[in-house]
Design an enzyme around this catalytic site. Structure first.
Site: not given
Ligand code: NAP
Ligand code: G4F
Length: 343
Positions: A133, A135, A157
């Protein structure tokens, strides 16, 4: 024989799009799901319920990333050709409340999977994708961020993801495992979880438009993110595992926008004045914030030939249109029954 893939996190945003992509490509797809007291397979039900879709090559197995013996047993039984480790406690704000749990599921579970690969004798046969990520860049040391930018995580995280990143590199170097890290910047879609900021905004703005909600409460509007489209990004995961050599790649749009920009763009699309509806709530602030993310995907383009097509404005439009449709259904249901029901 079709190729066999195992996806952890198949019920999540990315897992569902990846399962779709792999099924389209003719894979036999296996996913690990958690037992829950309510249904948690909404995002993949369309793939699972209809036996005629994609020849019914989707198989789901109960398991948890905290349960190492279960993971090992599954790998013994399934012997997949490709493993996509997408499962995680993926919410940054929540990781401050549950740092130990996040360290376990998001970080340590990577060791469980990698050791299970060795235990099952798959080291020379399987290809492994780790969902790393942006992050991890946290307090960014270079702008834009590339594969060479040092990590400085700003959340439990982010720390867990750094641990998982280096383990993946270590198993590649120590055991010659075909293991790759996709360093994906934020990616969103109509399937994005509703507590991440983009979906929270499009969901609330469209509900406000339909008279179903009055206010949207947000934290830091100044944070800047490089937002791409999840449906496109899962193709990168697959492409990385089709390369002869494993490697680590940044996947990003090379554009950055603030949370405020996202709010303005969404409310403008709906002809609403955002300042009337958006209020500040400090509960959404984080103890330490990632202020600016912008990724340079040049390596991905040069070595794999992939680049993103959907950029900021189109992404906001895709999400707003999809959520407006849901809000209209919710409104119609309420008109007909007098009952509030979320769609
Ligand atoms: P998400 O929608 O939050 O999905 C997370 C998945 O992990 C869900 O299927 C969840 O299952 C499963 N999970 C959570 N805890 C678990 C456990 N203890 N055992 C087995 N499964 C578990 O995340 P996403 O946005 O699809 O992201 C996919 C991956 O990419 C994650 O590793 C995230 O950290 C990483 N990532 C995401 C982003 C982004 O912007 N989306 C960017 C960089 C990296 P449930 O449905 O049961 O909760
Ligand atoms: O949407 P966010 O919660 O995403 P964040 O923290 O960037 O993390 C996501 O992206 C990562 C990749 O860089 C992934 F690895 C991670 O698993 C996840 O998918 O927040 C984005 C920004 C933050 O700066 C937060 O402080 O939005 C700001 N924010 C402002 N108000 C908020 C809110 N975030 C959330 N979730 N909720 C609010 O009300």
């Amino acid at each position: 024989m079709p190729k066999k893939a195992l996806i952890t996190g198949i019920t999540g945003q990315d897992g569902s799009y990846l399962a779709e992509l792999l099924l389209e490509k003719g894979y036999e797809v296996h996913g690990i799901i958690r037992r829950a007291s309510t249904f948690n397979t909404d995002r993949i039900d369309h793939l699972y319920r209809d036996p005629h879709v994609n020849g019914s090559k989707l198989h789901l197995h109960y398991g948890d990333l905290a349960d190492g013996s279960r993971i090992t047993k599954l790998l013994y039984e399934l012997k997949p050709d490709e493993i996509y480790n997408l499962g995680a406690q993926s919410h940054v704000r929540v990781s401050f409340d549950s740092p130990e749990y996040t360290g376990d599921v998001t970080g340590l579970s990577t060791v469980r999977l990698l050791e299970a690969i060795r235990e099952a004798g798959l080291t020379q046969d399987v290809r492994y994708y780790q969902a790393s990520s942006s992050e991890m860049f946290g307090k960014v040391q270079h702008v834009p961020q590339t594969e060479e930018t040092p990590f400085w995580p700003r959340s439990p995280y982010g720390c867990a993801k750094v641990f998982a990143f280096w383990l993946t590199v270590n198993y590649r170097e120590a055991y010659n495992l075909h293991a790759s890290n996709g360093i994906l910047f934020n990616h969103e879609s109509p399937r994005r979880g509703e507590t991440f900021v983009t979906r929270k905004i499009t969901r609330a703005a469209t509900r406000i438009k339909m008279g179903l909600q009055d206010k949207l409460y947000l934290g830091n509007l100044d944070a800047q993110r490089d937002w791409g489209y999840a449906k496109e990004y899962v193709e990168v995961m697959w492409l990385m595992l089709q390369q002869d050599k494993p490697d680590d790649y940044v996947c990003a749009t090379n554009e950055t926008h603030s949370v405020r920009d996202f709010v303005i763009e969404t409310f403008n699309l709906l002809d609403l004045d955002w300042e009337k509806y958006v209020d500040y709530d400090k509960r959404y602030e984080r103890p330490s914030e990632v202020d600016l993310l912008i990724g340079d995907p040049a390596k991905l383009k040069k070595q794999i030939g992939w680049e993103p097509k959907v950029k900021f404005k189109e992404l906001v439009k895709i999400m707003t249109e999809a959520d407006l449709e849901l809000a209209k259904q919710e409104h119609a249901y309420k008109e007909a029954t007098g009952v509030n029901k979320s769609f």
